[in-house]
Each structure stands twice: as C-alpha cells, then as structure tokens.
Write a protein that holds these residues in place. Structure first.
Motif, PDB file in Angstrom:
ATOM      1  N   LEU A   1       2.017   3.437   6.844  1.00 10.32           N
ATOM      2  CA  LEU A   1       3.053   4.105   6.052  1.00 10.32           C
ATOM      3  C   LEU A   1       3.380   3.223   4.854  1.00 10.32           C
ATOM      4  N   CYS A   2       2.994   3.664   3.663  1.00 11.61           N
ATOM      5  CA  CYS A   2       3.151   2.859   2.453  1.00 11.61           C
ATOM      6  C   CYS A   2       4.530   3.109   1.852  1.00 11.61           C
ATOM      7  N   LEU A   3       5.415   2.118   1.990  1.00 13.52           N
ATOM      8  CA  LEU A   3       6.794   2.233   1.519  1.00 13.52           C
ATOM      9  C   LEU A   3       6.991   1.607   0.141  1.00 13.52           C
ATOM     10  N   GLN A   4       5.922   1.277  -0.537  1.00 17.09           N
ATOM     11  CA  GLN A   4       6.016   0.529  -1.785  1.00 17.09           C
ATOM     12  C   GLN A   4       6.387   1.415  -2.970  1.00 17.09           C
ATOM     13  N   ASN A   5       6.958   0.784  -3.986  1.00 12.86           N
ATOM     14  CA  ASN A   5       7.158   1.446  -5.264  1.00 12.86           C
ATOM     15  C   ASN A   5       5.830   1.525  -6.007  1.00 12.86           C
ATOM     16  N   GLY A   6       5.797   2.326  -7.064  1.00 12.22           N
ATOM     17  CA  GLY A   6       4.566   2.495  -7.813  1.00 12.22           C
ATOM     18  C   GLY A   6       3.729   3.622  -7.235  1.00 12.22           C
ATOM     19  N   VAL A   7       2.589   3.896  -7.907  1.00 13.15           N
ATOM     20  CA  VAL A   7       1.762   5.036  -7.515  1.00 13.15           C
ATOM     21  C   VAL A   7       0.300   4.666  -7.298  1.00 13.15           C
ATOM     22  N   GLU A   8      -0.016   3.380  -7.290  1.00 12.09           N
ATOM     23  CA  GLU A   8      -1.422   2.989  -7.146  1.00 12.09           C
ATOM     24  C   GLU A   8      -1.709   2.178  -5.892  1.00 12.09           C
ATOM     25  N   ASN A   9      -0.690   1.837  -5.113  1.00 13.41           N
ATOM     26  CA  ASN A   9      -0.908   0.977  -3.955  1.00 13.41           C
ATOM     27  C   ASN A   9      -1.660   1.681  -2.827  1.00 13.41           C
ATOM     28  N   GLU A  10      -1.418   2.979  -2.678  1.00 15.82           N
ATOM     29  CA  GLU A  10      -2.132   3.720  -1.636  1.00 15.82           C
ATOM     30  C   GLU A  10      -3.641   3.657  -1.839  1.00 15.82           C
ATOM     31  N   GLY A  11      -4.071   3.700  -3.093  1.00 17.48           N
ATOM     32  CA  GLY A  11      -5.495   3.590  -3.381  1.00 17.48           C
ATOM     33  C   GLY A  11      -6.059   2.243  -2.993  1.00 17.48           C
ATOM     34  N   LYS A  12      -5.268   1.195  -3.164  1.00 15.46           N
ATOM     35  CA  LYS A  12      -5.717  -0.146  -2.773  1.00 15.46           C
ATOM     36  C   LYS A  12      -5.832  -0.266  -1.257  1.00 15.46           C
ATOM     37  N   LEU A  13      -4.890   0.332  -0.538  1.00 14.34           N
ATOM     38  CA  LEU A  13      -4.970   0.340   0.924  1.00 14.34           C
ATOM     39  C   LEU A  13      -6.163   1.174   1.386  1.00 14.34           C
ATOM     40  N   ALA A  14      -6.376   2.301   0.726  1.00 19.07           N
ATOM     41  CA  ALA A  14      -7.487   3.179   1.100  1.00 19.07           C
ATOM     42  C   ALA A  14      -8.831   2.505   0.870  1.00 19.07           C
ATOM     43  N   ALA A  15      -8.921   1.654  -0.142  1.00 18.73           N
ATOM     44  CA  ALA A  15     -10.178   0.960  -0.416  1.00 18.73           C
ATOM     45  C   ALA A  15     -10.585   0.061   0.748  1.00 18.73           C
ATOM     46  N   LEU A  16      -9.607  -0.429   1.490  1.00 18.64           N
ATOM     47  CA  LEU A  16      -9.884  -1.300   2.638  1.00 18.64           C
ATOM     48  C   LEU A  16     -10.006  -0.523   3.941  1.00 18.64           C
ATOM     49  N   TYR A  17      -9.153   0.490   4.111  1.00 20.56           N
ATOM     50  CA  TYR A  17      -9.031   1.119   5.429  1.00 20.56           C
ATOM     51  C   TYR A  17      -9.271   2.630   5.429  1.00 20.56           C
ATOM     52  N   GLY A  18      -9.508   3.218   4.270  1.00 21.54           N
ATOM     53  CA  GLY A  18      -9.713   4.653   4.200  1.00 21.54           C
ATOM     54  C   GLY A  18      -8.406   5.399   4.003  1.00 21.54           C
ATOM     55  N   MET A  19      -8.435   6.411   3.144  1.00 22.83           N
ATOM     56  CA  MET A  19      -7.210   7.165   2.870  1.00 22.83           C
ATOM     57  C   MET A  19      -6.739   7.927   4.097  1.00 22.83           C
ATOM     58  N   GLY A  20      -7.640   8.188   5.042  1.00 21.78           N
ATOM     59  CA  GLY A  20      -7.237   8.896   6.247  1.00 21.78           C
ATOM     60  C   GLY A  20      -6.221   8.155   7.084  1.00 21.78           C
ATOM     61  N   ARG A  21      -6.098   6.836   6.898  1.00 22.62           N
ATOM     62  CA  ARG A  21      -5.110   6.061   7.652  1.00 22.62           C
ATOM     63  C   ARG A  21      -3.783   5.913   6.896  1.00 22.62           C
ATOM     64  N   VAL A  22      -3.760   6.286   5.625  1.00 19.96           N
ATOM     65  CA  VAL A  22      -2.614   5.990   4.763  1.00 19.96           C
ATOM     66  C   VAL A  22      -1.712   7.208   4.621  1.00 19.96           C
ATOM     67  N   VAL A  23      -0.412   6.999   4.798  1.00 21.13           N
ATOM     68  CA  VAL A  23       0.595   8.026   4.525  1.00 21.13           C
ATOM     69  C   VAL A  23       1.498   7.514   3.405  1.00 21.13           C
ATOM     70  N   PRO A  24       1.456   8.111   2.219  1.00 20.78           N
ATOM     71  CA  PRO A  24       2.371   7.703   1.148  1.00 20.78           C
ATOM     72  C   PRO A  24       3.809   8.070   1.503  1.00 20.78           C
ATOM     73  N   ALA A  25       4.736   7.235   1.057  1.00 24.58           N
ATOM     74  CA  ALA A  25       6.155   7.479   1.324  1.00 24.58           C
ATOM     75  C   ALA A  25       6.994   6.998   0.148  1.00 24.58           C
ATOM     76  N   VAL A  26       8.177   7.553   0.053  1.00 25.89           N
ATOM     77  CA  VAL A  26       9.183   7.108  -0.918  1.00 25.89           C
ATOM     78  C   VAL A  26      10.400   6.666  -0.124  1.00 25.89           C
ATOM     79  N   ALA A  27      10.856   5.446  -0.379  1.00 30.05           N
ATOM     80  CA  ALA A  27      12.044   4.918   0.299  1.00 30.05           C
ATOM     81  C   ALA A  27      13.219   4.931  -0.673  1.00 30.05           C
ATOM     82  N   TYR A  28      14.293   5.582  -0.270  1.00 26.49           N
ATOM     83  CA  TYR A  28      15.537   5.577  -1.046  1.00 26.49           C
ATOM     84  C   TYR A  28      16.549   4.753  -0.277  1.00 26.49           C
ATOM     85  N   ILE A  29      16.722   3.519  -0.707  1.00 28.19           N
ATOM     86  CA  ILE A  29      17.603   2.615   0.023  1.00 28.19           C
ATOM     87  C   ILE A  29      18.109   1.525  -0.907  1.00 28.19           C
TER      88      ILE A  29
END
Length: 307
Positions: free
Chosen positions: A101-129
């Motif tokens: 679960l990618c809680l990071q700001n920005g819009v390109e981090n999911e792609g970096k995680l997917a490059a290592l582990y595949g987008m099938g494992r990644v769930v993008p999220a927005v945290a309001y806190i």
C-alpha cells in the motif's frame, strides 16, 4: 493480517499503530533512537484534539526486514527520495501474495515499486492526515487520518475490499476510488502549489491564497500541473482548482517542506515541482511558474537551512 511498515514516521507510524491496536501483528522498520524508544516504551500517539488522550501501541520494531518473513500487507510511507533504497531493503517482506500500500505523496513512486515487485502487488493510496513525529517513539496526531485507495487499473477487486475491511476495522476511515490516479493527482496539485511557495516565504496555506498576488501564483502553479496531468490522460475536472485553493485556505500551517528546509532535511522537491517541470518539458507544456519555484528552491536548499 501480518503488516509491515516501511517508513515508521508520522504517517506510517500512525496507521501502523492503529492496525497494531486492532490486533494485527505489525512490524515497523525503524532505526536509532526511534527504534529503541518503540522497543522500550511502545509507539505513543498523542492526539492534540480536545479530549484526546495519549495511547500506546506495541508493534514489533526491527532495523532490517530479514528474519521476519513475508508480510500480507506493507504500508510503504517513506519520503519520495528514499523510495528505491527502502523498496530494495524490504525485499524479504515481499511474498507472492503481499500487497504494498503506497502511502507516499507524488505520482511516480508506484512505478518505482512496480519496477521491483510488479504493479500487481501495488495499491496506490492517498493519505489525508496531519501528524508529526515529535520525539523518538512519539507521534503527534493533529488532524484527519483517512485514506483513499484504488486499483491501478481502476474499479474494485476482492483484495481491495479485504483491504478496506481491515483498515475500517482498525478505525481508519477509507474510501475506495474508482480512479485512484485522479485522487493522487488532486493531492499532487495541492503539494505542488503549497510546498515550495510556503518554504520560500514562510507563509501558511491560508496566507498564500489570501493575498491577490500570492493567490495568483498559487493558482497558476496548480493550473500548470493540471495541464500536465490532463496530458497524461488523468481526468481531472475544472473544479479541482477551486477545491485545491479551498484546502489551502483552510490550512493555518506552513508546509512540511518548510519544516524540512529549516531542519536541514532532504526535500521532496523533485517529486513535486521538479516532476511537473520534467514532464512539462517532455510533453511540450509550458510550466514557467513551477520552473521558477523549482529553481528558487534549488538555490534556497543549496544555501543552507531556513530560519
């Protein structure tokens, strides 16, 4: 559900603490005094709202992911500039059925995680806190605390419903977005307009949009980033500009980038204005306001701490 937290600061620590308090086996990646404080005294959450009392969660805490085995869910909450290193370090936690679960700001981090582990494992999220780690092992919770999650390709799924249920049972308000990239970009617009301008001026969000000239600057940076988002195919409506301005008007605080600058910490400049500038150049979209903010912040960062 076995939960690992990568980036056990204010955001990851807060949501990890809630999941731990709900009975899930949670392991935090931490180091130094923060690690020792959590092991000794637990992870303390200190609400600032009236009537909120401090509470303590007791997750496991470790300096390395090796030795604890694959996790069912990883909360990935490091700053954007630490993405690649932290993602590689968590490799022992990533198994065949792990959800990241990618809680990071920005819009390109999911792609970096997917490059290592595949987008099938990644769930993008927005945290309001609104939260800050104010001392080793201590998180001050100031406002909100909800998540928006979504599948990278849109729509719902069984894993998303399971995730929503787990989070909701831990008293984490969660919304499933039909288009998570639109939600990610809406927060991105806010970060692009707020962070650098606030860091440069020391102004709160409310002050930036209160004066006509600084409001023009704020809105212009939003509109440039919006043009980039739309060129990428993100379906943001015209009302997003007013929503971002309204969010700033309700913010009586300076940006996190201002605090990082004052403390001499690295900045997420490349993931905010820097990203808009690079994508603007690639797509042939003029982004002069963001280029100006980006250049001034580069110079400001190089000159040393703020005051």
């Amino acid at each position: 559900m076995r939960v690992g937290v990568v980036g056990a600061g204010a955001v990851g620590g807060y949501f990890g603490a809630l999941l731990s308090r709900a009975g899930h086996p949670v392991t935090l990646l931490a180091r130094g005094a923060h690690l020792e404080a959590i092991r000794r005294e637990g992870l303390r959450v200190r609400p600032v709202q009236a009537g909120g009392g401090e509470w303590v969660a007791w997750p496991e805490a470790t300096e390395q992911a090796s030795g604890t085995g694959p996790q069912d869910l990883i909360l990935f909450a490091v700053k954007s500039y630490d993405t690649e290193g932290a993602a590689r370090a968590m490799a022992p936690w990533v198994g065949p059925s792990t959800t990241i679960l990618c809680l990071q700001n920005g819009v390109e981090n999911e792609g970096k995680l997917a490059a290592l582990y595949g987008m099938g494992r990644v769930v993008p999220a927005v945290a309001y806190i609104g939260a800050e780690r104010v001392a080793p092992g201590v998180i001050e919770h100031r406002a909100r605390g909800e998540l928006v999650v979504g599948e990278p390709e849109g729509g719902s799924s069984p894993r998303l419903e399971q995730l929503r249920q787990v989070l909701a049972e831990a008293r984490i308000p969660v919304q499933v977005a039909e288009d998570i990239w639109a939600a990610k970009w809406e927060k991105m617009l806010f970060n692009v307009a707020l962070n650098a301008a606030s860091a440069l001026t020391g102004a709160t969000g409310a002050r930036l949009v209160a004066a006509p000239r600084s409001r023009w600057l704020f809105e212009a940076s939003v509109r440039e980033a919006l043009a980039v988002a739309r060129a990428q195919g993100v379906p943001l409506d015209d009302g997003v500009v007013d929503r971002v301005v309204a969010a700033a008007a309700a913010l009586p605080a300076v940006s996190s980038m201002y605090h990082d600058l004052v403390r001499g910490k690295p900045l997420e400049l490349e993931s905010f204005n820097g990203y808009v500038v690079r994508e603007g150049e690639r797509l042939g979209i003029p982004v002069p306001v963001n280029a100006t903010l980006y250049g001034l912040m580069e110079a400001r960062q190089a000159s040393g701490r703020g005051s």
